[in-house]
Design a protein around this motif. Structure first.
Motif, PDB file in Angstrom:
ATOM      1  N   ARG A   5      -1.812   9.602   2.260  1.00  0.00           N
ATOM      2  CA  ARG A   5      -1.634   9.425   0.816  1.00  0.00           C
ATOM      3  C   ARG A   5      -2.334  10.540   0.043  1.00  0.00           C
ATOM      4  N   GLN A  34       4.800   4.592  -2.535  1.00  0.00           N
ATOM      5  CA  GLN A  34       5.976   3.790  -2.171  1.00  0.00           C
ATOM      6  C   GLN A  34       5.988   2.453  -2.903  1.00  0.00           C
ATOM      7  N   SER A  35       5.833   2.542  -4.204  1.00  0.00           N
ATOM      8  CA  SER A  35       5.768   1.342  -5.025  1.00  0.00           C
ATOM      9  C   SER A  35       7.127   0.648  -5.106  1.00  0.00           C
ATOM     10  N   THR A  36       7.090  -0.665  -4.995  1.00  0.00           N
ATOM     11  CA  THR A  36       8.283  -1.485  -5.184  1.00  0.00           C
ATOM     12  C   THR A  36       8.091  -2.409  -6.384  1.00  0.00           C
ATOM     13  N   VAL A  62       7.531   6.911  -5.767  1.00  0.00           N
ATOM     14  CA  VAL A  62       8.498   6.811  -4.674  1.00  0.00           C
ATOM     15  C   VAL A  62       7.904   7.255  -3.345  1.00  0.00           C
ATOM     16  N   TRP A  63       7.203   8.374  -3.324  1.00  0.00           N
ATOM     17  CA  TRP A  63       6.807   9.005  -2.060  1.00  0.00           C
ATOM     18  C   TRP A  63       5.380   8.666  -1.642  1.00  0.00           C
TER      19      TRP A  63
END
Length: 126
Positions: free
Chosen positions: A6, A61-63, A57-58
């Motif tokens: 990260r 990687q949030s949803t 996004v990368w």
């Protein structure tokens, strides 16, 4: 290991953001003759928007379906970072025989990187 990757992703995203930040700041300050602090804010703002999208996004990687709230948190972290960035540039550059503006800006970016990563990890994308 996840934290290490990260940080790497955040750093790579930050490098792209730094290129956008420096490019827009240079264009506004040198070519458009906009005040250096306003030019700095414009460069920083465009970089922040880019960085949010890539980091969401990368890197993290949030949803999170509440992306507006998440983006607001990212903006808050970034505005604090902008204040730190501007203050550091002021300290380094405005002193008599001060550091070159762009060297001061580089130092500010490095320091603010640490703030932004930790704040986004623990606040924005937790």
């Amino acid at each position: 290991m996840d934290l290490f990757f990260r940080i790497i992703k955040f750093g790579l995203t930050g490098l792209l953001g730094m290129a956008i930040d420096f490019g827009v700041t240079w264009l506004c300050k040198e070519k458009l003759k906009i005040d250096k602090y306003i030019a700095n804010a414009l460069g920083f703002s465009l970089a922040v928007t880019n960085n949010y999208l890539i980091n969401r996004v990368w890197t993290f990687q949030s949803t999170n379906a509440h992306w507006g709230e998440e983006f607001s948190k990212f903006i808050i972290v970034s505005l604090i970072g902008l204040a730190l960035n501007t203050f550091i540039i002021y300290l380094f550059h405005q002193r008599k025989n001060g550091t070159n503006f762009y060297v001061a800006k580089f130092f500010a970016i490095v320091i603010v990187f640490v703030w932004n990563f930790l704040a986004n990890l623990m606040f924005t994308f937790r």
